[in-house]
Scaffold this active site. Sequence first.
Site, mmCIF file in Angstrom:
data_model
loop_
_atom_site.group_PDB
_atom_site.id
_atom_site.type_symbol
_atom_site.label_atom_id
_atom_site.label_comp_id
_atom_site.label_asym_id
_atom_site.label_seq_id
_atom_site.Cartn_x
_atom_site.Cartn_y
_atom_site.Cartn_z
ATOM 1 C CG ASP A 110 40.050 42.382 54.492
ATOM 2 O OD1 ASP A 110 39.195 43.284 54.552
ATOM 3 O OD2 ASP A 110 40.865 42.278 53.552
ATOM 4 C CG HIS A 125 33.355 36.616 47.800
ATOM 5 N ND1 HIS A 125 34.481 36.973 47.080
ATOM 6 C CD2 HIS A 125 32.428 36.297 46.875
ATOM 7 C CE1 HIS A 125 34.224 36.875 45.784
ATOM 8 N NE2 HIS A 125 32.984 36.471 45.628
ATOM 9 C CB CYS A 136 21.840 23.858 64.673
ATOM 10 S SG CYS A 136 23.006 24.835 65.664
HETATM 11 ZN ZN LIG Z 1 25.120 23.881 65.568
#
Ligand SMILES: [Zn+2]
Length: 258
Positions: A110, A125, A136
């Site tokens: 958060d 995390h 990409c």
């Molecule tokens: Zn992309």
Amino acid sequence: MRTKSLTQAFEHAAEIMLEADGRAAGLTGAGISVASGIPAFRGSQGLWDKYDPFEYAEINNFKKQPEKVWEMLGEMLAVVEKAHPNRAHKALAELEGKGLLRTLITQNVDGLHQAAGSLEVIEFHGATRDLCCLSCDWRWPDFKLIAVKNLPPHCQQCGAVLKPDVVFFGEPIPERALLEATAAAEKAKVMLVIGTSANVHPAADMPILTKRSGGKVIEINLELTPLSGSVADLTILGPADQLLPEIIAACERLVGNE
Ligand SMILES: [Zn+2]
């Protein structure tokens, strides 16, 4: 009512913190952000009543049905975007500012530690603030829901559905975060473990590393965990937003008495 044992526990915690002389690390979990309005995965409230995190925060389900997973992510991001740091986040930033805490390892996504002013934060995390493209590698830093008309948001380079840069179930912990957290845990003379059930590995291994390296472990949580009475040298049960400011006050009293 303040019991004598609770006051003693704060003093004991303060002694350990001051002995560590700044060589201290913290490990935080969902429990620290509940007072900011962000529900924990475990426990039955709000978002996770509606969406099973093990279904909606699972990487293969995201790859198969990103639109469906974004129904949950949209609600989750809305909760995170309007959340503010609470007294526990601010207390940890204050400890860092006083030179009593070096590194914070958080399992939370958060961003509330940084919002509270903590500088040395390892996001074990990941964090929801950045989106990334699985096709990409294009990234959208500091994403806000208001930036798009419709969910899900798409990659501006290849058109794929973007994913918040958080670790989903079925994904590994980012290598850099794991290395940095491990080093911080091994170097720490004390680790403060706050608001975590300490049963999600490898995050839960961090206090064990501190202990094995000769450090101490202070645990602050609403209930007992697998660390209590074993790895933890001191366990204080209660809400972190009330207990952490008390520990800072005890540190100040001890320093004042020297
Ligand atoms: Zn992309």
